[in-house]
Design a protein around this motif. Structure first.
Motif, PDB file in Angstrom:
ATOM      1  N   ARG A 135      33.583  31.441 -75.119  1.00 40.18           N
ATOM      2  CA  ARG A 135      33.128  31.268 -76.509  1.00 40.18           C
ATOM      3  C   ARG A 135      33.250  29.815 -76.952  1.00 40.18           C
ATOM      4  N   GLU A 136      34.210  29.118 -76.408  1.00 37.30           N
ATOM      5  CA  GLU A 136      34.426  27.725 -76.802  1.00 37.30           C
ATOM      6  C   GLU A 136      33.372  26.796 -76.193  1.00 37.30           C
ATOM      7  N   TYR A 138      30.316  27.661 -74.941  1.00 39.09           N
ATOM      8  CA  TYR A 138      28.932  28.038 -75.240  1.00 39.09           C
ATOM      9  C   TYR A 138      28.868  28.573 -76.664  1.00 39.09           C
ATOM     10  N   ASN A 139      28.338  27.745 -77.553  1.00 42.82           N
ATOM     11  CA  ASN A 139      28.269  28.132 -78.958  1.00 42.82           C
ATOM     12  C   ASN A 139      27.205  29.193 -79.215  1.00 42.82           C
ATOM     13  N   SER A 140      26.179  29.244 -78.380  1.00 43.92           N
ATOM     14  CA  SER A 140      25.111  30.222 -78.551  1.00 43.92           C
ATOM     15  C   SER A 140      24.785  30.851 -77.201  1.00 43.92           C
ATOM     16  N   ASP A 143      22.661  28.675 -74.818  1.00 46.50           N
ATOM     17  CA  ASP A 143      23.415  27.677 -74.051  1.00 46.50           C
ATOM     18  C   ASP A 143      23.952  28.283 -72.755  1.00 46.50           C
TER      19      ASP A 143
END
Length: 615
Positions: A135-136, A138-140, A143
């Protein structure tokens, strides 16, 4: 005796050494040099070992830097000080400390031969997850899809390896990599996302289109792999550990978008009998009609999007033509093997052929691998070798080593890959067993941009164009040749409408439908044979040479001036003269590489002309 201090001598201010105000601060304490630290300084600050530091950097996505000013020497590895501060606040750091403490206690118990206590301590071994790192980093979701190439390639590599205790390759990592790779392949099959495939000496290159992004990966051949001693598998296992956590998130989201449950159901019988991807295909047979319905719905949605783009930008705009071309290309890829029932012999590599056939929309696939008795059905296979409905059988052995049955085509595995890349079924005569198949061209190479179009590429383009004219399946290839005269979907509808009119005319003239179909197939085969013959006779025209007399004078008389430069060449020379030396050298390297490519293309053309002349 020492000199006495003079009365009233001025003392240095408290806190300053003599001369600091003159010489300033020490070197490396301010500016760019102070923004970087060496690896040894980073290890001392974090209080971890080199192996743990390397693992932490890989998981967090932190890499060494190359500063302009290396304050501690040129032979050191430098990291940014902010990256090290970033690592110091990572929760995994505390887990590494707990694991280190646990290993000390565990080794002490094993050294004392207290195995019961050691077993109890092993059950309480500290564990950690990498979900927060995914999660950190890859914000979306896009990505993560954009960074999927290396992840899938790593999974494909380790699913082909075997567990090795000496190289510290655990069984759990290999099993999970195999499961995740098969789940990703199943998504590509259900979504029919595969776009390109190429078989090389390194393995099989695949390219799929997922969420509008291309994902390319390499799957090795299914042979016994020799692990090279110079490769540090601990580093690769660290990358694999992060990619396993990442692909779990990606697979879950991809399956949710298709409306499927994750993880998919598995068939242990097929899995134990080497059916590979088919082990996950429990619901495939039951969902065959649903997949066809979804494909039809997808085609309608693509047609609606194409019509919307044409309405917004105009039917003759570049955006509309590009959208129509892409829709037609995807449609013909998904329908390449529609209606076929293929049987794969045991000597053929099952995984890549099976994967490509299902992505191409094949109706049924059977295989001989895992069958107990010759002629019996393999576990999990829907077809038997003696089935009457089999249309194509993939073999890779001499024709005199097996019995050929009537009513089916015998082909080599390359036919599957070439047909899929071309978007239409190629003539099977070129891929008959015992015959050397034509060159296997890479779909990842743009021959027009490279400057040399092989003869096989011309033949494949002609066949694709012919298939588009007759059936409308390769509307993209026909659209490229016609330079955008008609859209892919519109061309397909027009062809079907004309075909319907021809059927009505034949029915009005009293021609039976079966006779009409036979005439249509004979006409199609005749046009395909003419296209093959035309491609065989086509040769490259030799390059136009300059005046022979002028060329001879220029070669014999060095002082004779060459042709006067054109205005564009003069402008280019003036711009080149104004360039700085660094840019001139870069331009020279670019021109040299372009000249080397052109020389290689000219040699290929010359070699091709010589071979065709000798033939």
């Amino acid at each position: 005796m020492g000199q006495k201090k003079k009365k009233g001598a001025k003392k240095n201010p408290k806190g300053f050494k003599k001369g600091d105000k003159i010489h300033g601060q020490k070197k490396g304490k301010k500016g760019e040099a102070a923004a970087y630290v060496t690896r040894a300084q980073a290890l001392a600050k974090l209080q971890v070992s080199l192996a743990d530091f390397r693992k932490l950097c890989i998981l967090k996505g932190i890499y060494p830097r190359d500063p302009k000013k290396k304050a501690h020497g040129l032979d050191k590895t430098y990291y940014h000080s902010k990256d090290i501060t970033f690592l110091a606040h990572e929760p995994l750091l505390n887990k590494f400390f707990e694991l280190k403490t646990f290993m000390k206690k565990f080794k002490r118990l094993m050294g004392r031969n207290e195995r019961d206590l050691a077993k109890g301590a092993e059950d309480r071994k500290p564990k950690y997850t990498l979900n927060h790192l995914v999660r950190e980093r890859y914000n979306s979701f896009e990505d993560a899809v954009r960074d999927l190439d290396d992840a899938v390639s790593m999974l494909a590599l380790f699913q082909a390896l075997s567990a090795d205790q000496r190289r510290q390759i655990p069984t759990e990592a290999v099993n999970e990599a195999t499961r995740l790779y098969q789940e990703f392949q199943l998504y590509c099959i259900r979504a029919q996302a595969l776009r390109k495939v190429f078989a090389s000496i390194k393995g099989y290159y695949f390219q799929a289109e997922i969420m509008g992004h291309t994902v390319t990966w390499l799957a090795p051949h299914q042979f016994a792999q020799e692990l090279p001693p110079e490769v540090d598998f601990r580093v690769m296992l660290t990358f694999l550990e992060f990619y396993r956590a990442m692909v779990k998130f990606v697979n879950f989201r991809l399956y949710a978008d298709l409306g499927l449950s994750y993880p998919p159901k598995r068939n242990s019988l097929r899995e134990n009998n080497s059916a590979e991807v088919a082990a996950l295909e429990v619901e495939m047979r039951e969902a065959g009609k649903a997949r066809e319905a979804a494909a039809d719905a997808g085609e309608k949605a693509d047609a609606e999007v194409s019509a919307t783009v044409a309405a917004d930008f105009g039917a003759e705009s570049e955006e509309a033509k590009e959208m129509q071309r892409r829709v037609a290309e995807q449609t013909r890829m998904k329908n390449t093997f529609r209606g076929l029932k293929v049987y794969i012999n045991r000597e053929v590599p099952l995984r890549p052929v099976y994967f490509t056939l299902l992505c191409g929309g094949v109706s049924e696939v059977g295989w001989e691998r895992g069958a107990g008795v010759a002629g019996s059905s393999a576990p999990g296979s829907t077809l038997n070798v003696g089935g009457k409905h089999i249309t194509h059988q993939v073999v890779d052995r001499p024709p005199d080593s097996f019995d050929q049955r009537e009513g089916r085509e015998y082909i080599q595995p390359q036919w599957v890959f070439d047909s899929f890349n071309n978007g239409c079924q190629l003539p099977v005569a070129l891929y008959a067993p015992g015959r050397a198949p034509p060159p296997h061209l890479s779909p990842f190479v743009d021959d027009q941009a490279e400057g040399y179009v092989p003869r096989q590429r011309e033949l494949l383009d002609r066949l694709a164009q012919e298939a588009g004219v007759s059936s409308g399946a390769a509307a993209s290839a026909a659209g490229d040749a016609a330079a955008g005269k008609a859209a892919g979907a519109a061309a397909s509808k027009k062809t079907e409408f004309d075909h319907f009119n021809e059927e009505l005319k034949a029915e009005a003239m009293g021609v039976w439908h079966s006779t009409f179909k036979e005439e249509q197939e004979a006409d199609h085969k005749k046009r395909a044979a003419e296209a093959i013959a035309a491609a065989d006779e086509a040769i490259d025209k030799p390059e136009e040479d300059v005046n022979p007399a002028l060329k001879y004078l220029q070669e014999t008389d060095p002082e004779m001036p060459g042709p006067a430069p054109t205005e564009e060449e003069e402008e280019r020379l003036r711009a080149k003269a104004l360039m700085p030396k660094k840019h001139k050298r870069l331009l020279q390297r670019i021109e040299k590489s372009a000249k080397n490519k052109e020389d290689a293309n000219s040699r290929l053309r010359k070699k091709r002309r010589q071979a065709e002349t000798d033939a």
